[in-house]
Design an enzyme around this catalytic site. Structure first.
Site, PDB file in Angstrom:
ATOM      1  CE  LYS A 221     -11.984   7.980   8.712  1.00 33.28           C
ATOM      2  NZ  LYS A 221     -11.892   8.797   9.920  1.00 33.28           N
TER       3      LYS A 221
HETATM    4  O1  G3P Z   1     -13.741  12.997  10.817  1.00 34.69           O
HETATM    5  C1  G3P Z   1     -12.650  13.664  10.251  1.00 34.69           C
HETATM    6  C2  G3P Z   1     -12.145  14.642  11.220  1.00 34.69           C
HETATM    7  O2  G3P Z   1     -11.490  14.037  12.294  1.00 34.69           O
HETATM    8  C3  G3P Z   1     -11.366  15.754  10.651  1.00 34.69           C
HETATM    9  O3  G3P Z   1     -11.770  16.825  11.389  1.00 34.69           O
HETATM   10  O4  G3P Z   1     -11.651  19.059  12.310  1.00 34.69           O
HETATM   11  O5  G3P Z   1      -9.540  17.857  11.581  1.00 34.69           O
HETATM   12  O6  G3P Z   1     -11.154  18.703   9.904  1.00 34.69           O
HETATM   13  P1  G3P Z   1     -10.974  18.191  11.287  1.00 34.69           P
END
Ligand code: G3P
Length: 218
Positions: free
Chosen positions: A87
């Site tokens: 990633k």
């Molecule tokens: O897949 C990316 C994710 O982990 C970010 O999620 O909810 O932190 O925006 P969030």
């Protein structure tokens, strides 16, 4: 649409995998920290543990932000297990590194994608997946799903093999809307995946079936 789980929690990964619908896992440094996984050796072991649970792509994020560092770290991560996907952040050095990885048979997930232009560059560099963060766009009053749809349109116009991996998914409607748009993959927390199971008419219908069976079989 492929279902990935967006967590570094091994119990949640096992639970989703046991459902039989799990195609892969995405992690990031914040998700690792949330599980208390710190120190490079522990982080590496955690990726190996995840790969032993799920037979599918597992995204492992680099920390370096320069080309040489990203390539060095990415090669180390990719060598851990055949299912590791490196990633890489959506920055200039990241795009250069993705090009390098794609030319050398290493799978990549270009992360922190917030615009169609970024998605176009990532596809041209040969990214295996791109991760548009739809929830974080919603957070700033911008429709994250519109971005998924724009990228779908652009990728359909050409012969890009890059898969759209909708990320920063927060709830079941995000998952359904991603499927309507034609996202290749959706990565979501376990809670959002399990919410897809629920319907009150399923519950009341099952309750009645079981009650009627019991009446005739006392
Ligand atoms: O897949 C990316 C994710 O982990 C970010 O999620 O909810 O932190 O925006 P969030």
């Amino acid at each position: 649409m492929k279902f990935f789980i967006d967590t570094a929690n091994l119990d949640e990964i096992r639970e989703a995998n046991d459902l039989g619908i799990l195609d892969g896992v995405t992690t990031n440094p914040s998700l690792m920290a949330k599980e208390g996984i710190t120190g490079q050796d522990n982080i590496i072991q955690h990726y190996i543990d995840i790969c032993q649970i799920v037979d599918g792509p597992v995204s492992a994020e680099v920390i370096a932000t320069d080309f040489d560092g990203i390539v060095r770290e990415g090669k180390e991560l990719a060598a851990l297990h055949k299912n590791i996907v490196v990633k890489v952040p959506m920055i200039g050095e990241g795009i250069k590194a993705i090009k390098h990885f794609s030319s050398n048979g290493i799978k990549t997930n270009c992360t922190l994608v917030f615009s169609p232009g970024q998605a176009l560059l990532a596809a041209k560099s040969g990214a295996t997946y791109i991760s548009p963060f739809l929830g974080r766009l919603d957070d700033i009053s911008t429709n994250g799903l519109d971005l998924i749809a724009q990228i779908r349109l652009i990728y359909n116009n050409y012969t890009f093999d890059t898969e759209i991996l909708a990320a920063s998914v927060r709830h079941p409607m995000h998952i359904i809307n991603c499927a309507e748009i034609g996202s290749d993959v959706c990565t979501a927390p376990l809670k959002a995946i399990k919410a897809l199971l629920n319907h009150p008419l399923t519950d009341s219908g099952l309750e009645k079936f079981l009650a009627d069976y019991a009446k005739g079989n006392v």
